[in-house]
Write a protein that holds these residues in place. Structure first.
Motif, PDB file in Angstrom:
ATOM      1  N   ASP A  70       0.310  -1.292  -0.267  1.00 42.11           N
ATOM      2  CA  ASP A  70      -0.235   0.059   0.390  1.00 42.11           C
ATOM      3  C   ASP A  70       0.661   1.339  -0.310  1.00 42.11           C
ATOM      4  O   ASP A  70       0.122   2.863   0.142  1.00 42.11           O
ATOM      5  N   ARG A  71       2.386   0.954   0.329  1.00 46.26           N
ATOM      6  CA  ARG A  71       3.153   2.264  -0.161  1.00 46.26           C
ATOM      7  C   ARG A  71       3.442   2.599  -1.753  1.00 46.26           C
ATOM      8  O   ARG A  71       3.337   2.251  -2.112  1.00 46.26           O
ATOM      9  N   CYS A  72       3.969   3.623  -1.030  1.00 46.33           N
ATOM     10  CA  CYS A  72       4.164   4.791  -2.306  1.00 46.33           C
ATOM     11  C   CYS A  72       4.896   5.776  -2.436  1.00 46.33           C
ATOM     12  O   CYS A  72       5.036   6.187  -1.420  1.00 46.33           O
ATOM     13  N   ASN A  73       5.867   6.233  -3.538  1.00 46.25           N
ATOM     14  CA  ASN A  73       6.932   7.326  -3.472  1.00 46.25           C
ATOM     15  C   ASN A  73       6.498   8.201  -3.967  1.00 46.25           C
ATOM     16  O   ASN A  73       7.144   9.307  -3.771  1.00 46.25           O
ATOM     17  N   LEU A  74       4.443   8.541  -4.186  1.00 44.30           N
ATOM     18  CA  LEU A  74       4.264   9.685  -4.458  1.00 44.30           C
ATOM     19  C   LEU A  74       3.300  10.295  -4.198  1.00 44.30           C
ATOM     20  O   LEU A  74       2.805   8.847  -2.894  1.00 44.30           O
ATOM     21  N   ARG A  75       2.405  10.691  -3.852  1.00 47.43           N
ATOM     22  CA  ARG A  75       1.091  11.376  -2.162  1.00 47.43           C
ATOM     23  C   ARG A  75      -0.395  12.294  -3.463  1.00 47.43           C
ATOM     24  O   ARG A  75       0.073  13.018  -3.003  1.00 47.43           O
ATOM     25  N   CYS A  76      -0.215  11.219  -4.188  1.00 51.35           N
ATOM     26  CA  CYS A  76      -1.469  12.218  -5.495  1.00 51.35           C
ATOM     27  C   CYS A  76      -2.316  12.708  -4.738  1.00 51.35           C
ATOM     28  O   CYS A  76      -3.272  12.008  -3.811  1.00 51.35           O
ATOM     29  N   THR A  77      -2.833  13.840  -4.692  1.00 51.23           N
ATOM     30  CA  THR A  77      -3.796  14.850  -3.968  1.00 51.23           C
ATOM     31  C   THR A  77      -4.816  14.095  -3.793  1.00 51.23           C
ATOM     32  O   THR A  77      -5.801  13.986  -3.137  1.00 51.23           O
ATOM     33  N   TYR A  78      -5.950  13.673  -5.076  1.00 53.37           N
ATOM     34  CA  TYR A  78      -6.770  12.753  -5.356  1.00 53.37           C
ATOM     35  C   TYR A  78      -6.659  11.073  -4.695  1.00 53.37           C
ATOM     36  O   TYR A  78      -8.003  10.903  -4.447  1.00 53.37           O
ATOM     37  N   CYS A  79      -5.537  10.954  -4.153  1.00 52.62           N
ATOM     38  CA  CYS A  79      -5.644   9.741  -3.781  1.00 52.62           C
ATOM     39  C   CYS A  79      -5.395   9.084  -2.546  1.00 52.62           C
ATOM     40  O   CYS A  79      -6.033   8.320  -2.037  1.00 52.62           O
ATOM     41  N   THR A 241     -12.657  10.532 -10.842  1.00 52.75           N
ATOM     42  CA  THR A 241     -11.919  10.243  -9.180  1.00 52.75           C
ATOM     43  C   THR A 241     -13.256   9.747  -8.946  1.00 52.75           C
ATOM     44  O   THR A 241     -14.591  10.349  -8.794  1.00 52.75           O
ATOM     45  N   MET A 242     -13.199   8.895  -7.751  1.00 56.11           N
ATOM     46  CA  MET A 242     -13.515   7.565  -7.249  1.00 56.11           C
ATOM     47  C   MET A 242     -13.750   8.170  -5.600  1.00 56.11           C
ATOM     48  O   MET A 242     -12.090   8.428  -4.880  1.00 56.11           O
ATOM     49  N   PRO A 243     -14.331   8.221  -4.726  1.00 60.52           N
ATOM     50  CA  PRO A 243     -14.408   8.871  -3.436  1.00 60.52           C
ATOM     51  C   PRO A 243     -14.106   7.756  -2.469  1.00 60.52           C
ATOM     52  O   PRO A 243     -15.102   7.482  -1.460  1.00 60.52           O
ATOM     53  N   LEU A 244     -12.667   7.648  -2.445  1.00 59.68           N
ATOM     54  CA  LEU A 244     -12.382   6.155  -1.861  1.00 59.68           C
ATOM     55  C   LEU A 244     -11.111   6.681  -0.741  1.00 59.68           C
ATOM     56  O   LEU A 244      -9.900   6.986  -0.907  1.00 59.68           O
ATOM     57  N   GLY A 245     -11.401   6.611  -0.126  1.00 60.24           N
ATOM     58  CA  GLY A 245     -10.306   7.423   1.403  1.00 60.24           C
ATOM     59  C   GLY A 245     -10.476   8.632   1.996  1.00 60.24           C
ATOM     60  O   GLY A 245     -11.092   9.772   0.716  1.00 60.24           O
ATOM     61  N   GLN A 254     -12.629  18.333  -6.681  1.00 57.78           N
ATOM     62  CA  GLN A 254     -11.760  17.933  -7.799  1.00 57.78           C
ATOM     63  C   GLN A 254     -12.496  16.945  -9.401  1.00 57.78           C
ATOM     64  O   GLN A 254     -12.052  17.089  -9.511  1.00 57.78           O
ATOM     65  N   PHE A 255     -13.098  16.490  -8.513  1.00 53.73           N
ATOM     66  CA  PHE A 255     -14.077  16.079  -9.548  1.00 53.73           C
ATOM     67  C   PHE A 255     -15.330  17.009 -10.960  1.00 53.73           C
ATOM     68  O   PHE A 255     -15.134  18.207 -10.631  1.00 53.73           O
ATOM     69  N   VAL A 256     -14.476  15.929 -11.992  1.00 51.71           N
ATOM     70  CA  VAL A 256     -15.091  16.831 -13.198  1.00 51.71           C
ATOM     71  C   VAL A 256     -15.947  14.770 -14.231  1.00 51.71           C
ATOM     72  O   VAL A 256     -15.385  14.034 -14.369  1.00 51.71           O
ATOM     73  N   SER A 257     -16.426  15.507 -14.944  1.00 54.37           N
ATOM     74  CA  SER A 257     -17.807  14.461 -15.509  1.00 54.37           C
ATOM     75  C   SER A 257     -17.092  14.679 -16.184  1.00 54.37           C
ATOM     76  O   SER A 257     -16.454  15.348 -17.446  1.00 54.37           O
ATOM     77  N   THR A 298     -15.605   5.887 -16.555  1.00 53.03           N
ATOM     78  CA  THR A 298     -16.558   6.424 -15.462  1.00 53.03           C
ATOM     79  C   THR A 298     -16.881   6.084 -14.827  1.00 53.03           C
ATOM     80  O   THR A 298     -18.593   5.975 -14.639  1.00 53.03           O
ATOM     81  N   PRO A 299     -16.733   5.630 -13.667  1.00 51.74           N
ATOM     82  CA  PRO A 299     -17.947   5.034 -12.099  1.00 51.74           C
ATOM     83  C   PRO A 299     -18.750   6.126 -11.880  1.00 51.74           C
ATOM     84  O   PRO A 299     -19.596   5.589 -11.632  1.00 51.74           O
ATOM     85  N   LEU A 300     -18.398   6.917 -11.952  1.00 48.47           N
ATOM     86  CA  LEU A 300     -19.753   7.839 -11.455  1.00 48.47           C
ATOM     87  C   LEU A 300     -20.966   8.075 -12.834  1.00 48.47           C
ATOM     88  O   LEU A 300     -21.904   8.287 -12.231  1.00 48.47           O
TER      89      LEU A 300
END
Ligand code: SAM
Length: 381
Positions: A70-79, A241-245, A254-257, A298-300
């Protein structure tokens, strides 16, 4: 870790046993070709003993995504949030265990295996796992072994991946502007990703770009990203973007359709829908002016659940049957309870039978809590 003995886990030591008894009975009179046939026969027999995975809605599950860390070398703002708490290393499945559980799925008819994360390339000895799993490509049991990566550590590993039989990978990239890239990823260095992509292409690996569409992040840049990807012989998929976490920003900012994004793209290009569907959730079009392929996830705005053939394994051995639902089954207990795979197979069968019909993501509402508390890095994108 003992991946030399990876052939000694699960199905494979049954192969060894079959092989050994065959050798005792007949080997002295056999030449090399017969020995090879014998191994293949034993392998096929072991792999075909289990029933395929079909859920209660009749969907055959043939695609497993595995988050190896679950570790990552980035911290994307939406993730992710800026200060993430990661799983203690002691709770991770070992590489042997990851191999064993992947193999159990392959035996049950999984033909597509994608390793992801977190960032898969930060997992220690990741390449050892990849090489071990590639035996299922060589046998024909797996049609595809692949990974999703942010590309930062790709350059030195690309040729090894190609040697292990990796033919296609997905690289996540949300901006071609170094400053915007650093802002979205909280400090990422764009040139390293571009070098990684170039190295992969040089090694003969096809690269698909995944880009999350972000209001006020990269929305204006998306046509240029599509043009750039196609000019470099890469397909590109745009993702809502999905509403996860939990993250610091409000997701409604952040969301754009992608329906909106598509209209913008259609005002400049001709998009011809393509009938082909991969094992993933994207719908594809051909951009006539660039000649390249463009996908939309397009999950949403449109869910893609009717044809969902995927399940996802976390790095701690939790099997998630749906990206957008909480339902999950612990496979680690079954793995560790017994060295043979009977309990594991039973747990996998029960889990798949409980796969929900659909996710129920809703459009983000200002101030709302995330639909699910777990981040994408737990189940892998
Ligand atoms: N580190 C690897 C990478 O960057 O590709 C693999 C893991 S990352 C979680 C996989 C994909 O999930 C990336 O394309 C990322 O952009 C996407 N992702 C992460 N959080 C997301 C979210 N909340 N909504 C939509 N996509 C998300």
């Amino acid at each position: 870790m003992n991946l030399d003995r990876q052939v000694g886990t699960g199905f494979s030591y049954r192969i060894e046993a079959l092989f050994a008894s065959f050798c005792r009975a007949r080997a002295p009179s056999k030449g090399l070709a017969a020995w090879t046939l014998t191994v293949l026969f034993a392998y096929n027999k072991a792999m075909s003993r289990a029933a395929p995975l079909v859920d209660s809605f009749g969907r055959t599950i043939d695609y497993l995504r595995v988050s190896v860390t679950d570790r990552c070398n980035l911290r994307c703002t939406y993730c992710m949030s800026e200060h993430m708490r990661f799983v203690p290393k002691a709770e991770l499945l070992s590489l042997d265990e990851l191999d064993r559980v992947c193999t159990a799925f392959v035996r049950r008819g999984v033909t597509h295996l994608r390793l992801t994360g977190g960032e898969p390339l930060v997992r220690r000895d990741f390449m050892t796992l990849m090489r071990a799993l590639s035996r299922h490509l060589a046998s024909g049991a797996l049609q595809e072994l692949t990974l999703t990566t942010n590309g930062l550590r790709l350059a030195p590993l690309a040729s090894g991946l190609a040697e292990a039989g990796i033919r296609r990978i997905n690289v996540s990239l949300d901006s071609l502007d170094p400053a915007a890239f650093a802002r979205i990823t909280r400090g990422g260095e764009l040139t390293r990703v571009l070098d990684g992509i170039a190295a992969a292409q040089e090694a003969g690996i096809r690269v698909k770009i995944n880009t999350v569409a972000l209001k006020n992040g990269n929305e204006q840049e998306l046509p240029e990203m599509v043009r750039w990807a196609h000019a470099h012989d890469m397909d590109i998929t745009l993702i809502e973007t999905m509403p996860l976490g939990f993250i610091e920003e409000d997701r409604s900012d952040q969301f754009v359709s992608l329906a909106e994004v598509r209209r913008t793209l259609e005002s400049r290009w001709t998009l011809t829908p393509l009938p082909d569907r991969t094992a993933g959730p994207a719908r594809y079009v051909r951009v006539e002016e660039t000649g390249g392929k463009l996908g939309f996830i397009t999950p949403l705005t449109h869910n893609f659940c009717d044809s969902c053939r995927r399940v996802r394994l976390s790095c701690t051995g939790t099997l998630h049957m749906c990206l957008g639902q909480e339902i999950s089954v612990d496979l680690r207990g079954a793995l560790r309870a017994s060295p043979d795979d009977q309990l594991l197979d039973a747990a996998i069968g029960q889990a798949v039978a409980a796969k929900p019909r659909a996710h129920d993501f809703l459009m983000p509402v200002r101030g709302a809590a995330p639909a699910l508390s777990r981040h994408m890095s737990v189940t892998g994108g």
